[in-house]
Scaffold this motif. Sequence first.
Motif, short mmCIF file in Angstrom:
data_model
loop_
_atom_site.label_atom_id
_atom_site.label_comp_id
_atom_site.label_asym_id
_atom_site.label_seq_id
_atom_site.Cartn_x
_atom_site.Cartn_y
_atom_site.Cartn_z
N THR A 1 0.97 -1.14 0.14
CA THR A 1 -0.01 -0.09 0.02
C THR A 1 0.85 1.33 -0.01
OG1 THR A 1 -0.10 0.08 2.24
CG2 THR A 1 -1.95 -1.29 1.29
N GLY A 2 2.22 1.20 -0.07
CA GLY A 2 3.06 2.42 0.08
C GLY A 2 3.15 2.89 1.28
N ASP A 3 2.73 2.40 2.40
CA ASP A 3 2.87 2.76 3.92
C ASP A 3 4.38 3.01 4.17
OD1 ASP A 3 2.95 3.35 6.54
OD2 ASP A 3 1.25 1.67 6.88
N PRO A 4 4.74 4.15 4.48
CA PRO A 4 6.38 4.47 4.85
C PRO A 4 6.67 3.82 6.13
CG PRO A 4 4.90 6.60 5.20
CD PRO A 4 4.08 5.48 4.52
N THR A 5 5.70 3.36 7.03
CA THR A 5 6.16 2.77 8.32
C THR A 5 6.29 1.49 8.13
OG1 THR A 5 3.96 2.08 8.91
CG2 THR A 5 4.52 4.33 9.27
N ALA A 6 6.49 0.84 7.06
CA ALA A 6 7.18 -0.54 6.74
C ALA A 6 8.17 -0.76 7.30
CB ALA A 6 6.73 -0.85 5.26
N GLY A 7 8.46 -2.08 8.13
CA GLY A 7 9.72 -2.33 8.75
C GLY A 7 10.13 -3.56 8.33
N LEU A 8 11.16 -4.08 9.07
CA LEU A 8 11.60 -5.55 8.88
C LEU A 8 11.91 -6.16 10.24
CD1 LEU A 8 15.08 -5.43 9.21
CD2 LEU A 8 14.77 -4.16 7.19
N ILE A 9 11.96 -7.43 10.02
CA ILE A 9 12.62 -8.24 10.96
C ILE A 9 13.76 -8.93 10.80
CG2 ILE A 9 11.93 -10.18 12.53
CD1 ILE A 9 9.06 -9.56 12.55
N TYR A 10 14.61 -8.92 11.80
CA TYR A 10 16.14 -9.76 11.18
C TYR A 10 16.46 -10.58 12.11
CZ TYR A 10 21.21 -9.60 11.03
OH TYR A 10 22.28 -9.84 10.94
N PHE A 11 17.24 -11.51 11.73
CA PHE A 11 17.96 -12.61 12.32
C PHE A 11 19.18 -12.90 11.92
CE2 PHE A 11 13.54 -13.59 13.28
CZ PHE A 11 13.24 -13.84 14.72
N ASN A 12 20.30 -13.01 12.68
CA ASN A 12 21.48 -13.35 12.38
C ASN A 12 21.84 -14.73 12.71
OD1 ASN A 12 24.73 -13.48 13.51
ND2 ASN A 12 24.86 -12.86 11.65
N LEU A 13 22.34 -15.81 11.76
CA LEU A 13 22.59 -17.00 11.86
C LEU A 13 24.40 -17.02 11.87
CD1 LEU A 13 19.91 -17.15 10.58
CD2 LEU A 13 20.48 -19.77 10.41
N PRO A 14 25.17 -16.46 13.30
CA PRO A 14 26.59 -16.39 12.85
C PRO A 14 27.23 -17.65 12.62
CG PRO A 14 25.90 -16.50 15.38
CD PRO A 14 24.48 -16.90 14.27
N ARG A 15 28.72 -17.36 11.67
CA ARG A 15 29.60 -18.44 11.90
C ARG A 15 30.05 -18.71 13.32
NH1 ARG A 15 34.92 -17.85 7.96
NH2 ARG A 15 36.00 -19.80 8.77
N GLN A 16 30.27 -20.05 13.30
CA GLN A 16 30.82 -20.44 14.67
C GLN A 16 32.25 -19.90 14.52
OE1 GLN A 16 29.98 -24.33 15.43
NE2 GLN A 16 27.80 -24.28 15.19
N SER A 17 32.57 -19.26 15.79
CA SER A 17 33.99 -18.66 15.92
C SER A 17 34.88 -19.90 16.07
CB SER A 17 34.12 -17.68 16.95
OG SER A 17 33.80 -18.46 18.40
N ASN A 18 34.48 -20.89 16.65
CA ASN A 18 35.58 -22.00 16.69
C ASN A 18 35.51 -23.03 15.68
OD1 ASN A 18 33.24 -23.12 17.39
ND2 ASN A 18 33.51 -24.10 19.13
N SER A 19 34.82 -22.71 14.67
CA SER A 19 34.82 -23.52 13.28
C SER A 19 35.30 -22.95 12.11
CB SER A 19 33.23 -24.27 13.42
OG SER A 19 32.97 -24.88 12.24
N PRO A 20 35.95 -23.71 11.36
CA PRO A 20 36.06 -23.37 10.03
C PRO A 20 34.94 -23.40 8.68
CG PRO A 20 37.24 -25.48 10.18
CD PRO A 20 36.59 -24.92 11.60
N VAL A 21 33.91 -24.01 9.41
CA VAL A 21 32.81 -24.51 8.49
C VAL A 21 32.11 -22.97 7.97
CG1 VAL A 21 30.69 -25.56 8.38
CG2 VAL A 21 32.55 -26.65 9.34
N ARG A 22 31.73 -23.04 6.73
CA ARG A 22 31.25 -21.78 6.35
C ARG A 22 29.47 -22.40 5.97
NH1 ARG A 22 32.02 -17.61 1.52
NH2 ARG A 22 30.19 -17.20 1.12
N LEU A 23 28.67 -22.00 6.99
CA LEU A 23 27.35 -22.23 6.71
C LEU A 23 26.73 -21.04 6.11
CD1 LEU A 23 24.68 -23.88 7.48
CD2 LEU A 23 24.69 -22.84 9.24
N GLY A 24 26.48 -21.31 4.76
CA GLY A 24 26.20 -20.25 3.89
C GLY A 24 25.04 -20.43 2.85
N ASN A 25 24.57 -19.47 2.23
CA ASN A 25 23.85 -19.71 0.98
C ASN A 25 22.33 -20.34 1.37
OD1 ASN A 25 26.90 -20.64 -0.24
ND2 ASN A 25 25.72 -19.17 -1.37
N ILE A 26 21.78 -19.59 2.47
CA ILE A 26 20.50 -20.22 2.52
C ILE A 26 19.54 -19.14 1.54
CG2 ILE A 26 20.90 -20.78 4.89
CD1 ILE A 26 19.34 -17.95 5.77
#
Length: 226
Positions: free
Chosen positions: A163-188
């Motif tokens: 509808t063009g409502d200027p108050t439209a927002g977003l919800i965000y989550f971060n799926l962090p890379r594990q600091s103790n792992s070389p595994v790259r969990l990506g491309n979701i």
Amino acid sequence: GLSNFDNIDAYSLFIMPPDMNGDVGPDHYVQTTNALVRVYDKNGVPTSAPFRMSSLFASLNTVCSLRDDGLPVVLYDPLADRWLLSQYCNAFPPFRQMVAISKTGDPGGQYHIYEFAMPNVRIHDLPKFAVWPDGYYMSSEEFIGSDYSGMGAFAFDRAKMLTGDPTAGLIYFNLPRQSNSPVRLGNILPSDIDGLRPPPTGTPNFFVGYLANEYGQAFDGVRLFE
């Protein structure tokens, strides 16, 4: 359709890769390269000249509204008969995601326009969008400088954006890379509706990723996030 040579004609630059993207609706096909958009009818006949995606956002008169940093997305929303066009802006942190929603089913017509500031100072690379009844969903690969730092999962307020409502927002989550792992969990990737029949009411959007022994995991597999 558009090719990288059209980017050269428009920008005097050879952009690699051209990052071609597009989607089809009842009467149109809309295609992007990294820096240009063009609308075609279903016979492949152009109904517009090639244009810069930034031209959709020019009236915002911001730094990002005048830039074409690329990674474009075109998505047709079959439940609303609308078009979503988006590109990112990496001018300065917090970086931006530019999103345009057509006011009608005509991709050559007018658009509701949005400039969403990302919720952190990470670069949200390779954004991928999806249509779902309760939102427009987006995934991204997050970087701090050149360092991979995990994945972003977003839900934008589809009802307000239509509808063009200027108050439209977003919800965000971060799926962090594990600091103790070389595994790259990506491309979701978020699940995207095709066709006119929505999923049952209350069905969550699904972000889909993968496991691979090439990345150090024990086996190949699919990961689902609701």
